[in-house]
Design a protein around this motif. Structure first.
Motif, mmCIF file in Angstrom:
data_model
loop_
_atom_site.group_PDB
_atom_site.id
_atom_site.type_symbol
_atom_site.label_atom_id
_atom_site.label_comp_id
_atom_site.label_asym_id
_atom_site.label_seq_id
_atom_site.Cartn_x
_atom_site.Cartn_y
_atom_site.Cartn_z
ATOM 1 N N GLU A 90 0.872 -1.081 -0.153
ATOM 2 C CA GLU A 90 -0.046 -0.086 0.048
ATOM 3 C C GLU A 90 0.768 1.157 0.082
ATOM 4 O OE1 GLU A 90 -3.010 0.190 3.117
ATOM 5 O OE2 GLU A 90 -3.751 -1.803 2.505
ATOM 6 N N VAL A 91 1.959 1.387 0.983
ATOM 7 C CA VAL A 91 2.636 2.548 1.052
ATOM 8 C C VAL A 91 3.270 2.660 -0.352
ATOM 9 C CG1 VAL A 91 4.709 3.719 2.164
ATOM 10 C CG2 VAL A 91 2.836 2.285 3.555
ATOM 11 N N ALA A 92 4.056 1.636 -0.852
ATOM 12 C CA ALA A 92 4.571 1.758 -2.340
ATOM 13 C C ALA A 92 3.914 2.309 -3.449
ATOM 14 C CB ALA A 92 5.428 0.280 -2.682
ATOM 15 N N GLN A 93 2.449 1.592 -3.307
ATOM 16 C CA GLN A 93 1.607 2.250 -4.399
ATOM 17 C C GLN A 93 1.431 3.708 -4.190
ATOM 18 O OE1 GLN A 93 -2.083 -0.263 -4.032
ATOM 19 N NE2 GLN A 93 -0.598 -2.203 -3.636
ATOM 20 N N ALA A 94 1.199 4.157 -3.218
ATOM 21 C CA ALA A 94 0.960 5.794 -2.778
ATOM 22 C C ALA A 94 2.020 6.343 -3.215
ATOM 23 C CB ALA A 94 0.526 5.756 -1.365
ATOM 24 N N ARG A 95 3.254 5.898 -2.985
ATOM 25 C CA ARG A 95 4.410 6.812 -3.356
ATOM 26 C C ARG A 95 4.701 6.694 -4.920
ATOM 27 N NH1 ARG A 95 8.735 6.172 1.599
ATOM 28 N NH2 ARG A 95 7.331 6.945 3.456
ATOM 29 N N PHE A 96 4.344 5.501 -5.405
ATOM 30 C CA PHE A 96 4.485 5.500 -6.971
ATOM 31 C C PHE A 96 3.728 6.386 -7.642
ATOM 32 C CE2 PHE A 96 3.318 3.350 -11.109
ATOM 33 C CZ PHE A 96 4.619 3.563 -11.631
ATOM 34 N N GLN A 97 2.386 6.629 -7.100
ATOM 35 C CA GLN A 97 1.206 7.402 -7.702
ATOM 36 C C GLN A 97 1.677 8.767 -7.314
ATOM 37 O OE1 GLN A 97 -1.730 6.818 -9.372
ATOM 38 N NE2 GLN A 97 -1.432 8.725 -9.755
ATOM 39 N N SER A 98 2.549 9.141 -6.311
ATOM 40 C CA SER A 98 3.029 10.344 -6.091
ATOM 41 C C SER A 98 3.756 10.897 -6.876
ATOM 42 C CB SER A 98 3.106 10.627 -4.538
ATOM 43 O OG SER A 98 3.808 11.708 -4.357
ATOM 44 N N LEU A 99 4.802 10.072 -7.316
ATOM 45 C CA LEU A 99 5.617 10.250 -8.521
ATOM 46 C C LEU A 99 4.838 10.501 -9.702
ATOM 47 C CD1 LEU A 99 8.634 10.273 -9.803
ATOM 48 C CD2 LEU A 99 8.237 7.829 -9.713
ATOM 49 N N ALA A 100 3.997 9.633 -10.207
ATOM 50 C CA ALA A 100 3.304 9.841 -11.409
ATOM 51 C C ALA A 100 2.636 11.191 -11.267
ATOM 52 C CB ALA A 100 2.321 8.684 -11.470
ATOM 53 N N ASP A 101 2.275 11.592 -10.227
ATOM 54 C CA ASP A 101 1.230 13.045 -10.022
ATOM 55 C C ASP A 101 2.379 14.045 -10.380
ATOM 56 O OD1 ASP A 101 -0.949 11.795 -9.594
ATOM 57 O OD2 ASP A 101 -0.941 11.902 -7.330
ATOM 58 N N ALA A 102 3.651 14.019 -9.635
ATOM 59 C CA ALA A 102 4.569 15.006 -9.947
ATOM 60 C C ALA A 102 5.045 15.172 -11.360
ATOM 61 C CB ALA A 102 5.824 14.677 -8.900
ATOM 62 N N LEU A 103 5.047 13.879 -12.070
ATOM 63 C CA LEU A 103 5.397 14.034 -13.559
ATOM 64 C C LEU A 103 4.192 14.541 -14.351
ATOM 65 C CD1 LEU A 103 7.382 10.690 -13.663
ATOM 66 C CD2 LEU A 103 8.308 13.204 -13.992
ATOM 67 N N GLY A 104 2.837 14.633 -13.893
ATOM 68 C CA GLY A 104 1.954 15.051 -14.549
ATOM 69 C C GLY A 104 1.395 13.595 -15.347
ATOM 70 N N ALA A 105 1.813 12.464 -15.200
ATOM 71 C CA ALA A 105 1.679 11.383 -15.751
ATOM 72 C C ALA A 105 0.461 10.243 -15.211
ATOM 73 C CB ALA A 105 2.853 10.524 -15.766
ATOM 74 N N GLN A 106 0.008 9.279 -16.304
ATOM 75 C CA GLN A 106 -0.756 8.254 -16.089
ATOM 76 C C GLN A 106 -0.063 7.247 -15.301
ATOM 77 O OE1 GLN A 106 -4.412 8.118 -16.031
ATOM 78 N NE2 GLN A 106 -4.267 6.112 -15.131
ATOM 79 N N ALA A 107 -0.290 6.543 -14.274
ATOM 80 C CA ALA A 107 0.508 5.500 -13.694
ATOM 81 C C ALA A 107 -0.172 4.129 -14.075
ATOM 82 C CB ALA A 107 0.553 5.600 -12.313
ATOM 83 N N THR A 108 0.761 3.213 -14.700
ATOM 84 C CA THR A 108 0.402 2.101 -14.618
ATOM 85 C C THR A 108 1.261 0.889 -14.353
ATOM 86 O OG1 THR A 108 -0.510 2.642 -17.217
ATOM 87 C CG2 THR A 108 0.011 0.331 -16.979
ATOM 88 N N VAL A 109 0.769 -0.126 -13.571
ATOM 89 C CA VAL A 109 1.491 -1.160 -13.118
ATOM 90 C C VAL A 109 1.257 -2.595 -13.746
ATOM 91 C CG1 VAL A 109 2.076 -2.364 -10.937
ATOM 92 C CG2 VAL A 109 1.511 0.228 -10.939
ATOM 93 N N LYS A 110 2.333 -3.269 -14.148
ATOM 94 C CA LYS A 110 2.319 -4.557 -14.715
ATOM 95 C C LYS A 110 3.136 -5.608 -13.976
ATOM 96 C CE LYS A 110 1.361 -2.673 -19.359
ATOM 97 N NZ LYS A 110 1.759 -2.723 -21.077
ATOM 98 N N THR A 111 2.471 -6.659 -13.672
ATOM 99 C CA THR A 111 3.428 -7.792 -13.233
ATOM 100 C C THR A 111 3.613 -9.012 -14.064
ATOM 101 O OG1 THR A 111 2.171 -7.410 -10.944
ATOM 102 C CG2 THR A 111 3.395 -9.404 -11.362
#
Length: 510
Positions: free
Chosen positions: A487-508
């Motif tokens: 959960e914390v990693a997800q929130a921080r990845f989204q925060s990075l995407a927001d800072a870049l003005g980007a759409q976040a996508t995660v693939k496994t």
């Protein structure tokens, strides 16, 4: 003087015989100038040494030298007392023997040899007197310690002399010396008119010898630094770090005019300048005014590194001189203070996809940030972001402009905190353009995510993909690392995407 001393110069011993040429044991240097006597003990990363100890006494050895031809009597007494103290301090630190050099006042005074003999007799310290051209060369090498790619004209002002040296391609070229030190000029006849005439005559002769095609002046010396501090005061400049402070000729001209009319005693108290130093500023300002008018640089830069640092640079092997002082200092800090030394390199590799189109100047600051991202972890968690910013903007780092300092500080602030709203550093943020602040924030949030996502090898666990035109940020997780993306990693990845003005996508990976 024995053969070993001749081979290694004033130090009398090799300083950089460690195969790695990175760690440097403490080295003490005493600089006996016309105005001040100073001891500096260097410590740490050899390419970017830290100041373990730094003490200065304004003795005024060169006061009255023009009229008397002798060192100032009280200055001699104070200088001897200072050197006796320095010897005892060095002994208490367990240092190797101090190295001491003397410049214009001691070399020009008729009682200079007697003073050297007195120092040797009373303290056991041999004082090496260097000539003006050698002083210019060593001071220019001090500039190169901080700016390996420096190109321009080094101007070193002391109490009794002023030296110029060409710097280009990592080398020191033509160099000259003159008697344009404030203490030496103080005895001129003819009042202010005579003073200005002598300055004009001498600077014009220097220009004829050195040429006037130098785009940048590098200012070395306490009087120049005092003037730069006054420039900061007049402008209301928020980052009072003198090293690599830049001034335009227009701004400096306004400051020099301001100095002529200002209440220097009041300004002295506001800026923390000593009365002895401030007394030299009006004359030094006249010299600088003429230098700028005649040499017509496009920019004036202040160097806190000079003859003492140049003595270290003198002994550095070429392989060490070519290293980046900023990165070397950051490597040293990481090794000394980080929880997981070596992780900065892994973090930098993980973030590389975000900087495919970045220029080398930005990449080196990104690398520096990754190396420093964890060195303040011992600070209280509520204040780590502030400690990080303070360390980056005020640390003894070479090869870093003020804009780069603030960029690094903002990035490290966001390594530990999502927002900088209401920060007490807001005035300093204004040094950066808005777009540079945004890039620094994105870097900080990238480090914030990468450093906690995988604490050993983030690149071995996932891969970032950045599509700036589409404004898409992808994270490709290795199958075995899927559970790391909590959960914390997800929130921080989204925060990075927001800072870049980007759409976040995660693939496994399957």
């Amino acid at each position: 003087m024995d053969g070993n001393t001749e081979e290694w110069g004033p130090f009398g011993r090799p300083l950089f015989d460690d195969p790695s040429a990175r760690a440097l044991s403490r080295v003490g240097v005493v600089d006996v100038g016309s105005n001040s006597v100073r001891m500096v003990v260097f410590d740490g990363a050899a390419r970017s040494p830290a100041y373990f100890y730094n003490e200065k006494i304004l003795c005024g050895l060169g006061t009255g030298l023009r009229e008397s031809g002798h060192l100032h009597p009280q200055g001699r007494v104070r200088a001897l007392a200072a050197i006796k103290r320095f010897q005892l301090i060095a002994k208490g630190m367990g240092l190797a023997p101090l190295t001491a050099v003397a410049t214009a006042a001691v070399r020009d005074a008729t009682d200079g040899p007697a003073f050297r003999a007195e120092i040797l007799r009373e303290t056991g310290l041999e004082l090496y007197v260097i000539d003006g051209e050698e002083e210019a060369r060593l001071s220019a090498q001090g500039v190169l310690l901080g700016w390996p790619d420096a190109k321009g004209l080094m101007c070193d002002i002391g109490g009794s002399s002023l030296e110029l040296a060409e710097i280009t391609g990592g080398d020191v070229g033509k160099r000259v010396t003159s008697e344009l030190g404030p203490l030496k000029l103080a005895g001129l006849p003819g009042g202010k008119k005579g003073l200005k005439a002598e300055i004009a005559r001498t600077v014009d002769a220097l220009a004829e010898e050195m040429g006037t095609d130098h785009k940048r002046l590098f200012l070395v010396g306490g009087s120049w630094r005092a003037i730069a501090r006054l420039d900061m005061e007049r402008r209301g400049y928020p980052l009072t770090v003198l090293h690599e402070y830049r001034m335009t000729p227009k701004s400096l001209s306004q400051t020099l005019k301001w100095i002529e009319k200002a209440d220097l005693d009041a300004v002295r108290q506001r800026t923390g300048t000593s009365s002895t130093r401030m007394a030299l500023v009006p004359t030094a300002a006249l010299v600088l005014k003429r230098l700028v008018r005649v040499f017509r640089p496009k920019e004036i830069a202040v160097s806190s590194y000079g003859i003492r640092e140049g003595m270290l640079y003198e002994q550095m092997p070429d392989r060490l001189r070519k290293r980046d002082p900023l990165i070397e200092a950051c490597y040293f800090a990481e090794k000394k203070d980080a929880r997981n030394p070596g992780f900065g390199k892994a973090l930098y590799a993980f973030l590389q996809p975000l900087y495919k189109s970045a220029k080398p100047a930005e990449l080196r600051v990104v690398k520096a940030a990754c190396l420093l991202h964890d060195v303040s972890w011992r600070a209280h968690p509520d204040y780590r972001h502030e400690v990080c910013f303070d360390n980056a903007t005020r640390a003894n780092l070479g090869g870093l402009t003020h804009e780069e300092r603030v960029f690094l500080g903002v990035a490290l602030l966001h390594r530990y905190k999502n927002s900088r709203d209401g920060s007490r550093f807001e005035e300093l943020f204004s040094i950066l353009a808005d777009e540079d602040c945004a890039r620094a924030e994105a870097l900080g949030k990238a480090m914030r995510f990468g450093a906690m996502f995988a604490v050993d090898d983030p690149l071995g666990k996932a891969e970032l993909k950045w599509f700036p035109k589409k404004r898409e940020l992808h994270l490709h997780l290795r199958k075995q690392a899927a559970d790391l993306f909590g959960e914390v990693a997800q929130a921080r990845f989204q925060s990075l995407a927001d800072a870049l003005g980007a759409q976040a996508t995660v693939k496994t990976q399957r």
